[in-house]
Design a protein around this motif. Structure first.
Motif, PDB file in Angstrom:
ATOM      1  N   ARG A 172      61.539  83.720  60.629  1.00 38.61           N
ATOM      2  CA  ARG A 172      60.848  82.498  60.198  1.00 38.61           C
ATOM      3  C   ARG A 172      61.845  81.611  59.473  1.00 38.61           C
ATOM      4  O   ARG A 172      62.864  82.079  58.985  1.00 38.61           O
ATOM      5  CB  ARG A 172      59.669  82.843  59.275  1.00 38.61           C
ATOM      6  CG  ARG A 172      58.642  83.740  59.950  1.00 38.61           C
ATOM      7  CD  ARG A 172      57.479  84.094  59.052  1.00 38.61           C
ATOM      8  NE  ARG A 172      57.908  84.849  57.871  1.00 38.61           N
ATOM      9  CZ  ARG A 172      57.305  84.774  56.690  1.00 38.61           C
ATOM     10  NH1 ARG A 172      56.262  84.005  56.506  1.00 38.61           N
ATOM     11  NH2 ARG A 172      57.726  85.490  55.671  1.00 38.61           N
ATOM     12  N   VAL A 210      62.147  78.434  56.530  1.00 41.60           N
ATOM     13  CA  VAL A 210      61.515  77.651  55.477  1.00 41.60           C
ATOM     14  C   VAL A 210      62.151  76.266  55.482  1.00 41.60           C
ATOM     15  O   VAL A 210      63.367  76.128  55.263  1.00 41.60           O
ATOM     16  CB  VAL A 210      61.683  78.315  54.096  1.00 41.60           C
ATOM     17  CG1 VAL A 210      61.055  77.467  53.011  1.00 41.60           C
ATOM     18  CG2 VAL A 210      61.097  79.718  54.096  1.00 41.60           C
ATOM     19  N   CYS A 211      61.347  75.247  55.717  1.00 38.90           N
ATOM     20  CA  CYS A 211      61.829  73.868  55.725  1.00 38.90           C
ATOM     21  C   CYS A 211      62.258  73.493  54.305  1.00 38.90           C
ATOM     22  O   CYS A 211      61.462  73.598  53.370  1.00 38.90           O
ATOM     23  CB  CYS A 211      60.734  72.927  56.214  1.00 38.90           C
ATOM     24  SG  CYS A 211      61.202  71.183  56.097  1.00 38.90           S
ATOM     25  N   CYS A 250      59.841  70.365  52.921  1.00 41.11           N
ATOM     26  CA  CYS A 250      58.418  70.501  52.584  1.00 41.11           C
ATOM     27  C   CYS A 250      57.992  71.939  52.297  1.00 41.11           C
ATOM     28  O   CYS A 250      56.844  72.198  51.978  1.00 41.11           O
ATOM     29  CB  CYS A 250      57.563  69.927  53.710  1.00 41.11           C
ATOM     30  SG  CYS A 250      57.680  70.875  55.251  1.00 41.11           S
ATOM     31  N   ASN A 251      58.918  72.891  52.445  1.00 40.66           N
ATOM     32  CA  ASN A 251      58.654  74.318  52.214  1.00 40.66           C
ATOM     33  C   ASN A 251      57.658  74.927  53.188  1.00 40.66           C
ATOM     34  O   ASN A 251      57.154  76.028  52.940  1.00 40.66           O
ATOM     35  CB  ASN A 251      58.206  74.593  50.775  1.00 40.66           C
ATOM     36  CG  ASN A 251      59.371  74.522  49.821  1.00 40.66           C
ATOM     37  OD1 ASN A 251      60.498  74.849  50.168  1.00 40.66           O
ATOM     38  ND2 ASN A 251      59.100  74.074  48.612  1.00 40.66           N
ATOM     39  N   SER A 252      57.364  74.233  54.298  1.00 40.29           N
ATOM     40  CA  SER A 252      56.503  74.856  55.303  1.00 40.29           C
ATOM     41  C   SER A 252      57.323  75.906  56.049  1.00 40.29           C
ATOM     42  O   SER A 252      58.551  75.829  56.127  1.00 40.29           O
ATOM     43  CB  SER A 252      55.946  73.815  56.278  1.00 40.29           C
ATOM     44  OG  SER A 252      56.993  73.271  57.053  1.00 40.29           O
ATOM     45  N   ILE A 253      56.625  76.894  56.569  1.00 40.01           N
ATOM     46  CA  ILE A 253      57.298  77.995  57.250  1.00 40.01           C
ATOM     47  C   ILE A 253      57.013  77.893  58.743  1.00 40.01           C
ATOM     48  O   ILE A 253      55.857  77.802  59.162  1.00 40.01           O
ATOM     49  CB  ILE A 253      56.835  79.353  56.703  1.00 40.01           C
ATOM     50  CG1 ILE A 253      57.189  79.443  55.215  1.00 40.01           C
ATOM     51  CG2 ILE A 253      57.473  80.491  57.479  1.00 40.01           C
ATOM     52  CD1 ILE A 253      56.697  80.694  54.534  1.00 40.01           C
ATOM     53  N   SER A 254      58.087  77.923  59.527  1.00 43.00           N
ATOM     54  CA  SER A 254      57.967  77.855  60.983  1.00 43.00           C
ATOM     55  C   SER A 254      58.381  79.186  61.581  1.00 43.00           C
ATOM     56  O   SER A 254      59.351  79.805  61.137  1.00 43.00           O
ATOM     57  CB  SER A 254      58.877  76.766  61.556  1.00 43.00           C
ATOM     58  OG  SER A 254      58.540  75.513  61.034  1.00 43.00           O
ATOM     59  N   ASP A 277      65.978  80.835  54.426  1.00 48.00           N
ATOM     60  CA  ASP A 277      65.683  79.833  53.410  1.00 48.00           C
ATOM     61  C   ASP A 277      67.000  79.346  52.823  1.00 48.00           C
ATOM     62  O   ASP A 277      67.787  80.145  52.303  1.00 48.00           O
ATOM     63  CB  ASP A 277      64.813  80.474  52.321  1.00 48.00           C
ATOM     64  CG  ASP A 277      64.341  79.504  51.270  1.00 48.00           C
ATOM     65  OD1 ASP A 277      65.007  78.470  51.051  1.00 48.00           O
ATOM     66  OD2 ASP A 277      63.308  79.793  50.642  1.00 48.00           O
ATOM     67  N   SER A 329      59.461  81.531  45.726  1.00 42.13           N
ATOM     68  CA  SER A 329      59.732  81.139  47.112  1.00 42.13           C
ATOM     69  C   SER A 329      59.186  82.200  48.067  1.00 42.13           C
ATOM     70  O   SER A 329      58.992  83.365  47.699  1.00 42.13           O
ATOM     71  CB  SER A 329      61.234  80.965  47.335  1.00 42.13           C
ATOM     72  OG  SER A 329      61.897  82.214  47.258  1.00 42.13           O
TER      73      SER A 329
END
Length: 165
Positions: free
Chosen positions: A83, A85-86, A89-93, A119, A139
């Motif tokens: 995964r 972590v952007c 924006c801290n969104s997880i893809s 991350d 985080s």
């Protein structure tokens, strides 16, 4: 040379009174892994780190087989970098799909302990000399790591208590 270095660190360093000694080895079943297994007796276990891809998991399978031949318990498998972590924006893809390593762990009959997302704060804090779990304890990567550590500690303590009961 790497095998000799690992052996020297095991034989010539006074680690004092420690609870755990974690040795991070290169992937696979190279001379370092063989040397460590031959040089140390009574290891509590091995932790396998892999990526969610077939080739790294083939290497992980060989490492698991090596541990089993040496009668070293494999405490678990951790998936790294599945995964992302952007940083904005801290969104997880999901990068590599889900559950690939969990499915692999099930096939090789080793507990799946979790995954650690990629991350950028990890790299930033390491460059500053500050553990990212200290600088960014909330985080997603830190929370994942804390969860994995808890499961790993439980597995070690369970194995040690079984050995002495």
């Amino acid at each position: 040379l790497k095998k000799v270095t690992v052996e020297q660190f095991l034989a010539n360093v006074d680690y004092g009174n420690i609870d755990y000694l974690i040795i991070d080895l290169p992937p696979g079943t190279g001379a370092e892994s063989y040397g460590l297994l031959q040089y140390t007796i009574g290891l509590d276990g091995a932790l396998i780190i892999t990526l969610p891809s077939e080739n790294p998991q083939a290497v992980a399978r060989r490492s698991i087989n090596l541990c089993r031949q040496a009668k070293v318990p494999v405490l678990g498998i951790v998936e790294n970098m599945s995964r992302f972590v952007c940083p904005g924006c801290n969104s997880i893809s999901e990068v590599c799909g889900t559950r690939m390593t969990a499915d692999f762990a099930h096939k090789v009959e080793v507990p799946f302990l979790g995954d650690i997302p990629l991350d950028s704060s990890i790299f930033e804090s390491c460059d500053e000399g500050v553990p990212f779990v200290v600088k960014y304890p909330e985080s997603a990567a830190a929370r994942s790591l804390f969860s994995i550590v808890d499961k790993l500690q439980e597995a070690v303590e369970e194995g040690v208590s079984q050995r002495y009961s």
